[in-house]
Structure formats: C-alpha cells, structure tokens
Scaffold this motif. Structure first.
Motif, PDB file in Angstrom:
ATOM      1  N   LEU A   1      23.995   1.650   2.970  1.00  0.00           N
ATOM      2  CA  LEU A   1      24.108   2.181   4.355  1.00  0.00           C
ATOM      3  C   LEU A   1      24.465   0.880   5.243  1.00  0.00           C
ATOM      4  O   LEU A   1      24.754   0.985   6.270  1.00  0.00           O
ATOM      5  N   ARG A   2      24.226  -0.214   4.603  1.00  0.00           N
ATOM      6  CA  ARG A   2      24.531  -1.215   5.385  1.00  0.00           C
ATOM      7  C   ARG A   2      25.916  -2.043   4.974  1.00  0.00           C
ATOM      8  O   ARG A   2      25.963  -3.248   5.510  1.00  0.00           O
ATOM      9  N   ASP A   3      26.709  -1.495   4.039  1.00  0.00           N
ATOM     10  CA  ASP A   3      28.008  -2.254   3.418  1.00  0.00           C
ATOM     11  C   ASP A   3      28.865  -2.210   4.596  1.00  0.00           C
ATOM     12  O   ASP A   3      29.773  -3.231   4.624  1.00  0.00           O
ATOM     13  N   GLN A   4      28.728  -1.595   5.782  1.00  0.00           N
ATOM     14  CA  GLN A   4      29.835  -1.425   6.497  1.00  0.00           C
ATOM     15  C   GLN A   4      29.242  -2.151   7.928  1.00  0.00           C
ATOM     16  O   GLN A   4      29.952  -1.849   8.881  1.00  0.00           O
TER      17      GLN A   4
ATOM     18  N   GLU B   1      32.357   7.126   7.214  1.00  0.00           N
ATOM     19  CA  GLU B   1      31.837   5.780   7.025  1.00  0.00           C
ATOM     20  C   GLU B   1      32.604   4.880   6.406  1.00  0.00           C
ATOM     21  O   GLU B   1      32.641   3.536   7.003  1.00  0.00           O
ATOM     22  N   GLN B   2      33.424   5.099   5.572  1.00  0.00           N
ATOM     23  CA  GLN B   2      34.497   4.199   4.690  1.00  0.00           C
ATOM     24  C   GLN B   2      35.281   3.504   5.882  1.00  0.00           C
ATOM     25  O   GLN B   2      35.762   2.524   5.518  1.00  0.00           O
ATOM     26  N   ARG B   3      35.733   4.342   6.924  1.00  0.00           N
ATOM     27  CA  ARG B   3      36.628   3.679   7.731  1.00  0.00           C
ATOM     28  C   ARG B   3      36.205   3.087   8.963  1.00  0.00           C
ATOM     29  O   ARG B   3      36.900   2.675  10.069  1.00  0.00           O
ATOM     30  N   THR B   4      34.890   2.910   9.115  1.00  0.00           N
ATOM     31  CA  THR B   4      34.084   2.305  10.138  1.00  0.00           C
ATOM     32  C   THR B   4      33.366   1.034   9.919  1.00  0.00           C
ATOM     33  O   THR B   4      33.013   1.047   8.960  1.00  0.00           O
ATOM     34  N   LEU B   5      33.610   0.323  10.819  1.00  0.00           N
ATOM     35  CA  LEU B   5      32.819  -1.214  10.761  1.00  0.00           C
ATOM     36  C   LEU B   5      31.983  -0.938  12.075  1.00  0.00           C
ATOM     37  O   LEU B   5      32.131  -0.705  13.280  1.00  0.00           O
ATOM     38  N   PHE B   6      30.415  -1.048  11.518  1.00  0.00           N
ATOM     39  CA  PHE B   6      29.601  -0.961  12.521  1.00  0.00           C
ATOM     40  C   PHE B   6      29.111  -2.515  12.972  1.00  0.00           C
ATOM     41  O   PHE B   6      28.721  -3.197  11.993  1.00  0.00           O
TER      42      PHE B   6
ATOM     43  N   LYS C   1      30.975  16.917  19.046  1.00  0.00           N
ATOM     44  CA  LYS C   1      31.945  16.584  20.228  1.00  0.00           C
ATOM     45  C   LYS C   1      32.801  15.253  20.003  1.00  0.00           C
ATOM     46  O   LYS C   1      33.914  15.198  20.303  1.00  0.00           O
ATOM     47  N   VAL C   2      32.132  13.975  19.597  1.00  0.00           N
ATOM     48  CA  VAL C   2      32.753  12.913  19.692  1.00  0.00           C
ATOM     49  C   VAL C   2      33.485  12.696  18.097  1.00  0.00           C
ATOM     50  O   VAL C   2      34.505  12.214  18.198  1.00  0.00           O
ATOM     51  N   VAL C   3      32.931  13.115  17.276  1.00  0.00           N
ATOM     52  CA  VAL C   3      33.399  12.742  15.779  1.00  0.00           C
ATOM     53  C   VAL C   3      34.836  13.501  15.748  1.00  0.00           C
ATOM     54  O   VAL C   3      35.536  12.745  15.026  1.00  0.00           O
ATOM     55  N   PRO C   4      35.154  15.019  16.411  1.00  0.00           N
ATOM     56  CA  PRO C   4      36.388  15.224  16.187  1.00  0.00           C
ATOM     57  C   PRO C   4      37.605  14.261  16.566  1.00  0.00           C
ATOM     58  O   PRO C   4      38.721  14.446  16.053  1.00  0.00           O
TER      59      PRO C   4
ATOM     60  N   LEU D   1      23.405   6.375  12.953  1.00  0.00           N
ATOM     61  CA  LEU D   1      24.578   6.612  13.020  1.00  0.00           C
ATOM     62  C   LEU D   1      25.439   6.273  11.811  1.00  0.00           C
ATOM     63  O   LEU D   1      26.501   7.073  11.550  1.00  0.00           O
ATOM     64  N   THR D   2      24.984   5.449  10.898  1.00  0.00           N
ATOM     65  CA  THR D   2      25.787   5.198   9.592  1.00  0.00           C
ATOM     66  C   THR D   2      25.307   6.564   8.728  1.00  0.00           C
ATOM     67  O   THR D   2      26.553   7.023   8.074  1.00  0.00           O
ATOM     68  N   ILE D   3      24.280   7.190   8.720  1.00  0.00           N
ATOM     69  CA  ILE D   3      23.760   8.498   7.883  1.00  0.00           C
ATOM     70  C   ILE D   3      24.881   9.613   8.657  1.00  0.00           C
ATOM     71  O   ILE D   3      25.522  10.442   7.891  1.00  0.00           O
ATOM     72  N   LEU D   4      25.105   9.661   9.826  1.00  0.00           N
ATOM     73  CA  LEU D   4      25.760  10.788  10.391  1.00  0.00           C
ATOM     74  C   LEU D   4      27.370  10.611  10.280  1.00  0.00           C
ATOM     75  O   LEU D   4      27.859  11.287   9.541  1.00  0.00           O
ATOM     76  N   PHE D   5      27.604   9.268  10.077  1.00  0.00           N
ATOM     77  CA  PHE D   5      29.127   8.978   9.723  1.00  0.00           C
ATOM     78  C   PHE D   5      29.261   9.329   8.349  1.00  0.00           C
ATOM     79  O   PHE D   5      30.433   9.728   7.932  1.00  0.00           O
ATOM     80  N   ARG D   6      28.392   8.991   7.385  1.00  0.00           N
ATOM     81  CA  ARG D   6      28.511   9.241   6.072  1.00  0.00           C
ATOM     82  C   ARG D   6      28.640  10.775   5.999  1.00  0.00           C
ATOM     83  O   ARG D   6      29.669  11.205   5.200  1.00  0.00           O
ATOM     84  N   GLU D   7      27.632  11.450   6.652  1.00  0.00           N
ATOM     85  CA  GLU D   7      28.133  12.929   6.379  1.00  0.00           C
ATOM     86  C   GLU D   7      29.215  13.614   7.016  1.00  0.00           C
ATOM     87  O   GLU D   7      29.636  14.651   6.354  1.00  0.00           O
TER      88      GLU D   7
END
Length: 279
Positions: A193-196, A132-137, A95-98, A122-128
C-alpha cells in the motif's frame, strides 16, 4: 466583567514568546495558529512534560533539541481514523473517481497526513477502483514522528473495528482485513500500500507549492489556523491543483470566506469537496 486571572495574563505573554522561539530556533511556525487551540495544547504539554511554567518549557526546548519531537506531538496532534466520515470517501469513490479515470496518470496529495490513516484510506480506495498503479501519492506533515508512524502503517488492533465499519459505509469493495495482518494486539497494513507513496516533511505555513495534483485531501488541519494562515494554505492548494483538480476539506472547514473561493466551485457540497475552476 470577568477579570483575567493573573496567571493567564502571564501565559498570554509567554505563549507568543515560545512560538517565536520555536520559529527562530527550529523553523517551525505556529505563530498564526488559532490561539485557543495552541493555548490548550501548550498547557497540556507543560503539565505532562513536567514544567511549572510556559517560560520553563521554552527554556527546556531551546536548550534541549531532543525535547522538540515531544512538544511537536502536542502542537500537531490530530486524532484520526481510517475512512473517517465515510460519506466523504463514498463521494470520492462515486463522484470524483469517474473524473480521475480519464487521466493516464494521477497525483494525490494528503496534506497533514498525521499518522497515515487518511493516506491508507485513499490508497485502499484507489486499489479497489483500479487506479492505484497509475497514481503517485504524496503524504506530508510537519511532524517527523507522525510521518514515521504513517510509514510504518501499524495501528492498535482495538481501533480496527471502527476502521472496518467506516470502510464498509464508504462503499468498500472488499474486506478491510484483506489489507492487514493482526499480531500481538496490532494490525500491520500491507507494505504494498506504500509502493506508490512519497513521504515528505512539508509545512503549509512556510513551504512552497507541492507538485501538480489531481486531488488534494487536507481535512481537519485548517481549523487550527487563523484566517490569514488558512488563506495561505488554500492559496497553496489552488496553485498545486491542475485545472479541474479536486480539493477535499474537513466537515467543519470551508472555502466560503477565503480570498481563493472564486477559484473553486462546489463539487459535492455536503462533503466539502471542491473543484478548481477558473472563470
């Protein structure tokens, strides 16, 4: 009417004094945390740290700063797990990712990250989901030792079965084993997984607004605050979110009685996911 035990009466005097001392000496503010929880945790700390009274514990921590991290471990302990409440992460995924896909860059704040289980979920979810690459956590906590645990990303192997099952139920698109290496009874999660991720000390009690976020996940933290402190934290989240940004709370938490309820609307009600929405 049940009469309060004399020792409890004394503790009711000692505990506010200890909390005031922690604030004045170390600038950690637990004074408006839910008292029943604080009392339970301080009793446990007193017993396991070998003090006869709360006053003796106060004297020890005031005069020996090396004791502070251990005491904070009791006061901020949060038992978590990866993909805890899988329905919450499935709702983020479906629901949120779209909505998040429509932004060229994203910021996500995991407030009260504890040992990092929620962050890695969350980093795993965003990678899947290819985000992930456009996100700063941003992963924040008031407990420095907890932040170090989160940065290490190493968990006991006997916890991984539950993490794996949660990941599957959350709609995981790969095997959780793709993200860690097992050795010597522990699972070490992939450093990439910690790069971002930016890890930072931050207190919801005393610190200011933290960035401009598209998603804030703060689950099972507010239940330890009294009503005034809950309102302060929710105000921080409101001010930190972009318009139409998302806020995720824990299963037992709600915006309903907050002074800031009018600034949000239910997005996925059953999973306590809200959207910033100014009228």
């Amino acid at each position: 009417m049940t009469e309060t035990h004399p020792l409890e009466k004394i503790e009711d005097i000692e505990i506010p004094l200890l909390l005031e001392a922690l604030y004045l000496r170390y600038h950690y503010d637990f004074r408006n945390y839910a008292m029943a929880s604080i009392k339970r945790r301080l009793r446990q700390a007193r017993e396991q740290m070998g003090f006869a009274t709360i006053s003796a514990l106060q004297e020890g921590v005031l005069h020996d700063p090396a004791m502070l991290p251990r005491l904070l471990g009791y006061l901020t302990v949060q038992v978590s797990e990866m993909f805890r409440d899988p329905g919450y992460f499935r709702a983020i995924r479906e629901k949120v990712v779209p909505h998040l896909r429509t932004y060229p860059s994203l910021k996500v704040w995991v407030a009260g990250c504890s040992g990092g289980e929620e962050l890695y979920s969350l980093t795993i979810l965003f990678r899947e989901e290819g985000l992930e690459q456009r996100t700063l956590f941003y992963a924040t906590d008031i407990n420095h030792d907890a932040l170090q645990t989160a940065q290490a990303g190493i968990y006991e192997l006997d916890r991984i079965r539950l993490f794996t099952e949660n990941h599957r139920k959350s709609g995981g698109k790969s095997s959780l084993s793709d993200y860690y290496r097992a050795a010597y009874g522990r699972a070490s999660f992939d450093k990439t997984l910690r790069d971002q991720v930016v890890f930072s000390d931050h207190s919801l009690v005393t610190d200011a607004v933290f960035g401009e976020m598209n998603l804030i996940s703060c689950r099972n933290v507010l239940i330890y605050f009294d009503r005034r402190l809950q309102d302060r934290a929710l105000g921080l989240f409101k001010d930190s979110l972009t318009r139409k940004g998302f806020l995720g709370l824990g299963a037992k938490e709600s915006l309903r009685f907050s002074d800031h309820a009018g600034s949000f609307k239910d997005f996925v009600r059953e999973e306590k996911i809200y959207q910033r929405w100014d009228h």
